[in-house]
Scaffold this motif. Sequence first.
Motif, PDB file in Angstrom:
ATOM      1  N   ILE A  86     -62.494  13.049  12.321  1.00  0.00           N
ATOM      2  CA  ILE A  86     -62.650  14.383  12.918  1.00  0.00           C
ATOM      3  C   ILE A  86     -63.992  14.500  13.625  1.00  0.00           C
ATOM      4  CG2 ILE A  86     -63.020  16.807  12.339  1.00  0.00           C
ATOM      5  CD1 ILE A  86     -60.105  16.182  12.372  1.00  0.00           C
ATOM      6  N   LEU A  87     -65.052  14.019  12.983  1.00  0.00           N
ATOM      7  CA  LEU A  87     -66.389  14.150  13.578  1.00  0.00           C
ATOM      8  C   LEU A  87     -66.548  13.262  14.807  1.00  0.00           C
ATOM      9  CD1 LEU A  87     -68.471  14.448  10.310  1.00  0.00           C
ATOM     10  CD2 LEU A  87     -68.140  16.208  12.045  1.00  0.00           C
ATOM     11  N   LYS A  88     -65.808  12.177  14.880  1.00  0.00           N
ATOM     12  CA  LYS A  88     -65.816  11.377  16.105  1.00  0.00           C
ATOM     13  C   LYS A  88     -65.218  12.182  17.259  1.00  0.00           C
ATOM     14  CE  LYS A  88     -66.985   7.876  16.942  1.00  0.00           C
ATOM     15  NZ  LYS A  88     -68.199   7.381  17.647  1.00  0.00           N
ATOM     16  N   LEU A  89     -64.165  12.942  16.996  1.00  0.00           N
ATOM     17  CA  LEU A  89     -63.579  13.804  18.032  1.00  0.00           C
ATOM     18  C   LEU A  89     -64.545  14.919  18.425  1.00  0.00           C
ATOM     19  CD1 LEU A  89     -59.889  14.136  16.745  1.00  0.00           C
ATOM     20  CD2 LEU A  89     -60.819  12.535  18.432  1.00  0.00           C
ATOM     21  N   VAL A  90     -65.335  15.398  17.465  1.00  0.00           N
ATOM     22  CA  VAL A  90     -66.356  16.405  17.780  1.00  0.00           C
ATOM     23  C   VAL A  90     -67.421  15.795  18.685  1.00  0.00           C
ATOM     24  CG1 VAL A  90     -68.187  17.856  16.817  1.00  0.00           C
ATOM     25  CG2 VAL A  90     -65.961  17.729  15.671  1.00  0.00           C
ATOM     26  N   GLU A  91     -67.857  14.575  18.373  1.00  0.00           N
ATOM     27  CA  GLU A  91     -68.832  13.880  19.219  1.00  0.00           C
ATOM     28  C   GLU A  91     -68.315  13.713  20.643  1.00  0.00           C
ATOM     29  OE1 GLU A  91     -71.497  10.894  16.408  1.00  0.00           O
ATOM     30  OE2 GLU A  91     -69.941  10.077  17.702  1.00  0.00           O
ATOM     31  N   GLN A  92     -67.029  13.433  20.730  1.00  0.00           N
ATOM     32  CA  GLN A  92     -66.413  13.218  22.043  1.00  0.00           C
ATOM     33  C   GLN A  92     -66.063  14.537  22.736  1.00  0.00           C
ATOM     34  OE1 GLN A  92     -63.055  10.812  20.886  1.00  0.00           O
ATOM     35  NE2 GLN A  92     -64.262   8.912  20.763  1.00  0.00           N
ATOM     36  N   GLU A  93     -66.420  15.640  22.118  1.00  0.00           N
ATOM     37  CA  GLU A  93     -66.212  16.993  22.648  1.00  0.00           C
ATOM     38  C   GLU A  93     -64.732  17.291  22.894  1.00  0.00           C
ATOM     39  OE1 GLU A  93     -68.730  17.528  26.038  1.00  0.00           O
ATOM     40  OE2 GLU A  93     -70.571  17.477  24.838  1.00  0.00           O
ATOM     41  N   GLN A  94     -63.871  16.659  22.084  1.00  0.00           N
ATOM     42  CA  GLN A  94     -62.445  16.973  22.181  1.00  0.00           C
ATOM     43  C   GLN A  94     -62.081  18.178  21.323  1.00  0.00           C
ATOM     44  OE1 GLN A  94     -59.545  13.737  22.620  1.00  0.00           O
ATOM     45  NE2 GLN A  94     -61.183  12.309  22.048  1.00  0.00           N
ATOM     46  N   ILE A  95     -62.862  18.405  20.269  1.00  0.00           N
ATOM     47  CA  ILE A  95     -62.711  19.605  19.446  1.00  0.00           C
ATOM     48  C   ILE A  95     -64.096  20.074  19.024  1.00  0.00           C
ATOM     49  CG2 ILE A  95     -60.429  18.989  18.520  1.00  0.00           C
ATOM     50  CD1 ILE A  95     -61.844  18.090  15.945  1.00  0.00           C
ATOM     51  N   LYS A  96     -64.163  21.246  18.446  1.00  0.00           N
ATOM     52  CA  LYS A  96     -65.389  21.776  17.866  1.00  0.00           C
ATOM     53  C   LYS A  96     -65.161  22.057  16.387  1.00  0.00           C
ATOM     54  CE  LYS A  96     -66.880  24.066  22.146  1.00  0.00           C
ATOM     55  NZ  LYS A  96     -67.232  25.380  22.773  1.00  0.00           N
ATOM     56  N   LEU A  97     -66.234  22.015  15.604  1.00  0.00           N
ATOM     57  CA  LEU A  97     -66.102  22.366  14.190  1.00  0.00           C
ATOM     58  C   LEU A  97     -65.610  23.798  14.035  1.00  0.00           C
ATOM     59  CD1 LEU A  97     -69.271  20.724  12.570  1.00  0.00           C
ATOM     60  CD2 LEU A  97     -66.886  19.988  12.351  1.00  0.00           C
ATOM     61  N   ALA A  98     -65.961  24.649  14.986  1.00  0.00           N
ATOM     62  CA  ALA A  98     -65.570  26.059  14.916  1.00  0.00           C
ATOM     63  C   ALA A  98     -64.175  26.320  15.481  1.00  0.00           C
ATOM     64  CB  ALA A  98     -66.591  26.917  15.653  1.00  0.00           C
ATOM     65  N   SER A  99     -63.498  25.267  15.953  1.00  0.00           N
ATOM     66  CA  SER A  99     -62.158  25.458  16.513  1.00  0.00           C
ATOM     67  C   SER A  99     -61.188  25.932  15.437  1.00  0.00           C
ATOM     68  CB  SER A  99     -61.634  24.141  17.101  1.00  0.00           C
ATOM     69  OG  SER A  99     -62.453  23.689  18.161  1.00  0.00           O
ATOM     70  N   THR A 100     -60.387  26.948  15.774  1.00  0.00           N
ATOM     71  CA  THR A 100     -59.358  27.388  14.834  1.00  0.00           C
ATOM     72  C   THR A 100     -58.192  26.410  14.869  1.00  0.00           C
ATOM     73  OG1 THR A 100     -58.406  28.842  16.508  1.00  0.00           O
ATOM     74  CG2 THR A 100     -59.979  29.823  14.951  1.00  0.00           C
ATOM     75  N   VAL A 101     -57.445  26.370  13.778  1.00  0.00           N
ATOM     76  CA  VAL A 101     -56.413  25.350  13.618  1.00  0.00           C
ATOM     77  C   VAL A 101     -55.015  25.907  13.834  1.00  0.00           C
ATOM     78  CG1 VAL A 101     -55.426  23.661  12.021  1.00  0.00           C
ATOM     79  CG2 VAL A 101     -57.902  24.063  12.041  1.00  0.00           C
ATOM     80  N   PHE A 102     -54.727  27.082  13.261  1.00  0.00           N
ATOM     81  CA  PHE A 102     -53.378  27.651  13.328  1.00  0.00           C
ATOM     82  C   PHE A 102     -53.328  28.827  14.303  1.00  0.00           C
ATOM     83  CE2 PHE A 102     -53.816  26.196   8.787  1.00  0.00           C
ATOM     84  CZ  PHE A 102     -53.069  25.044   8.934  1.00  0.00           C
ATOM     85  N   GLY A 103     -52.109  29.219  14.663  1.00  0.00           N
ATOM     86  CA  GLY A 103     -51.935  30.380  15.533  1.00  0.00           C
ATOM     87  C   GLY A 103     -51.863  30.006  16.990  1.00  0.00           C
ATOM     88  N   PRO A 104     -51.582  30.957  17.859  1.00  0.00           N
ATOM     89  CA  PRO A 104     -51.370  30.677  19.292  1.00  0.00           C
ATOM     90  C   PRO A 104     -52.572  30.048  19.975  1.00  0.00           C
ATOM     91  CG  PRO A 104     -51.528  33.045  18.876  1.00  0.00           C
ATOM     92  CD  PRO A 104     -51.399  32.397  17.544  1.00  0.00           C
ATOM     93  N   LYS A 105     -53.798  30.285  19.464  1.00  0.00           N
ATOM     94  CA  LYS A 105     -54.998  29.705  20.064  1.00  0.00           C
ATOM     95  C   LYS A 105     -55.539  28.529  19.253  1.00  0.00           C
ATOM     96  CE  LYS A 105     -56.444  34.078  22.190  1.00  0.00           C
ATOM     97  NZ  LYS A 105     -57.536  35.086  22.319  1.00  0.00           N
ATOM     98  N   GLY A 106     -54.800  28.115  18.246  1.00  0.00           N
ATOM     99  CA  GLY A 106     -55.255  27.040  17.382  1.00  0.00           C
ATOM    100  C   GLY A 106     -54.874  25.664  17.897  1.00  0.00           C
ATOM    101  N   ILE A 107     -55.494  24.644  17.314  1.00  0.00           N
ATOM    102  CA  ILE A 107     -55.190  23.259  17.697  1.00  0.00           C
ATOM    103  C   ILE A 107     -53.731  22.951  17.409  1.00  0.00           C
ATOM    104  CG2 ILE A 107     -55.732  20.842  17.239  1.00  0.00           C
ATOM    105  CD1 ILE A 107     -58.574  21.782  16.451  1.00  0.00           C
TER     106      ILE A 107
END
Length: 662
Positions: A86-107
């Motif tokens: 997960i933190l590798k994806l954060v480094e690559q700016e593909q996701i953020k730690l603050a990104s929500t996971v569920f719902g219409p705006k979630g990952i």
Amino acid sequence: MNLDEELPIICNADRIPALSGMHTLDRIIVDFMKEQQIPGGAFALSYKGKLIYKQGYGKASFEREVQPDSLFRIASVSKTLTAIGILKLVEQEQIKLASTVFGPKGILSNYRRTAKGDRRLHQITVHHLLQHSAGWDRDRVGDAVFWNLDKVVRKKEATAQDTTLRYMMSKKLQFAPGKRHSYSNLGYLVLGKVIEQITGLSYENFMKGLLSQLDIHNMVVGSNSPSYCTKDEVEYYHNPSPNSASFDYSKEFWMPAHSKSVVMDGTAAYGGWVATTSSLVHIYDSLAGYGLQQLLKEKTSRTMLDRPTYEHGPEWYGLGMDVEDNGLSWSHTGAMEGTSCTVMHEKSGLTWALYFNAWSKDMDLNGLVKYAISTVSSLPLRQESINLPHKYLSVISEDQTQGITVMLPLIYLKEHVRLMSEAGYNAQWINCCKWNAENHFNIIWNQDNEHGSFHIMINIKSNRFEETNQRQSENGYFIKHLENYSIADEVYFAIVFKKQPNVVQKVFHHQNPEEHLCRLDKMQEHGFHLVIQSLTSVNGSLVVSSVYEKAELSEKTVSWTAITVDNFLFELNKQIQNNSSLVYVKFFNDGEDPLVSAIWNSKTNNNYWQRNGVSRYGFLYELKLCAVRNRKMDYLSAYVEDGAVNFAAFWPCKTDSTKSSS
């Protein structure tokens, strides 16, 4: 293979240059395996990024022996790997730690709460999942990853994990996301789905690509498929009678790696990886910044150790790992049927991994490793040993004024008492713990500075107690300490007598708790204060042995006969605030439950640094640290919890702080 046979120690095929004294470390690990009825294990150790030792122990299956590079399931240690992904994806700016996971705006936007679902589900972030703070509390509602939903959910998803997630969208959270920590396998299952959603790869393939950066190619995700075969993986042992004193490692109880006895399919992100010990050591060393290749940038690795806002002590769960020593050490343990393991980077620069192919009742594996390493002269955790006056003595202080005996079997007690007395030590405290149906004794010895004023009597039967005590009092000796215990459903006593002038005592050696409580107030009315309150369980009933001494009327005494450990810790802090000091404390078992007997008195004003809930080898390591610092102990107890022996110890201190562990 019988438990009493010698477990083989397999020499390292790679011939890493031997360290002096490693045979002692090996012996401690093998002794632990015998004690815990574990057939096979593996160990690897590095120092500042350099692998310095790896070893195999015992049986990989009924026919095979464990090699230093055998593969084992690592259970929940898999969570560290998922966090790295997960933190590798954060480094690559593909996701953020603050990104929500569920719902219409979630990952995972296809997972949305139903009308019955908790509104807060859409507030859960990647950061919450990594910290186990998303809002699911398995202690209250159970662990969703282990639920069988066949009779609950009519419409099935593509996989059982998808069905579980869809079902959880209709459920309530137990607390607001980010409010507190509650360990969650479900949260890491979700993180595995996040990796797949973002990368378009399977979780396993993405992680294998990441691990290849460290030239690690032999790690796999376990499976229940009959076609699954990893020739270097051990088989797993299911002990049908884990509390039996003796047993054979019967062939019928070995589980092949693909056995359906333990569900592996779908567990990858929270408990499914299979690895060698040296691979995990390499990964943890990478997080510590050692080596030319790093899985994560230094700044990202440090993020894994950040203290959550709701934590305030020196230990916490960071992002995929347990953090200790205020962020200087970090680790993760794993356990499932047929598996017990740990990996740790310690602040000294040492990193280790220890795996077993059976369930360990004692899961303080890092304590075991610390104690074992402390015996090796060339390693940083080394604690110099002092020649002990007797072979059964566990630890002696550097100034040799106090010694501690831990879990001495009853059959050696008489000889040990005689030899320690001849060496110039008096018993100040004796505690008995029944483990595996046998009595074991923990004793605090102090150097004899009052020659002839102390003596100890052991194995006094209940029907001889009054006669023995009367004879001693006529000679000017009074009870300094008393411990009751049972042998074949009869009450016995170990008594420390001390020659003391002007002492008036009242002793009641065999009462039930109701009789004892009724007597307490009456004794105080007559100016006698409780100083000893020993309890033991005999044939399912508690027996109380109490000692009172004549004292000043202004003194106030508070006592609790049989309270839970949590209630004791609450009362301990309360009495500190009331300026009352602990004058007696004993942890003991009534059936499977650990309980505490304690007395506080207003006359003295001593505070205590206390430790409880630590198992044998971790406790022995801490004892060695205290011995080097000449920190003297006043009270010591052993008790059994979840099949493992735990210890509670109390050292006097000058501050008003206490320390506890559970």
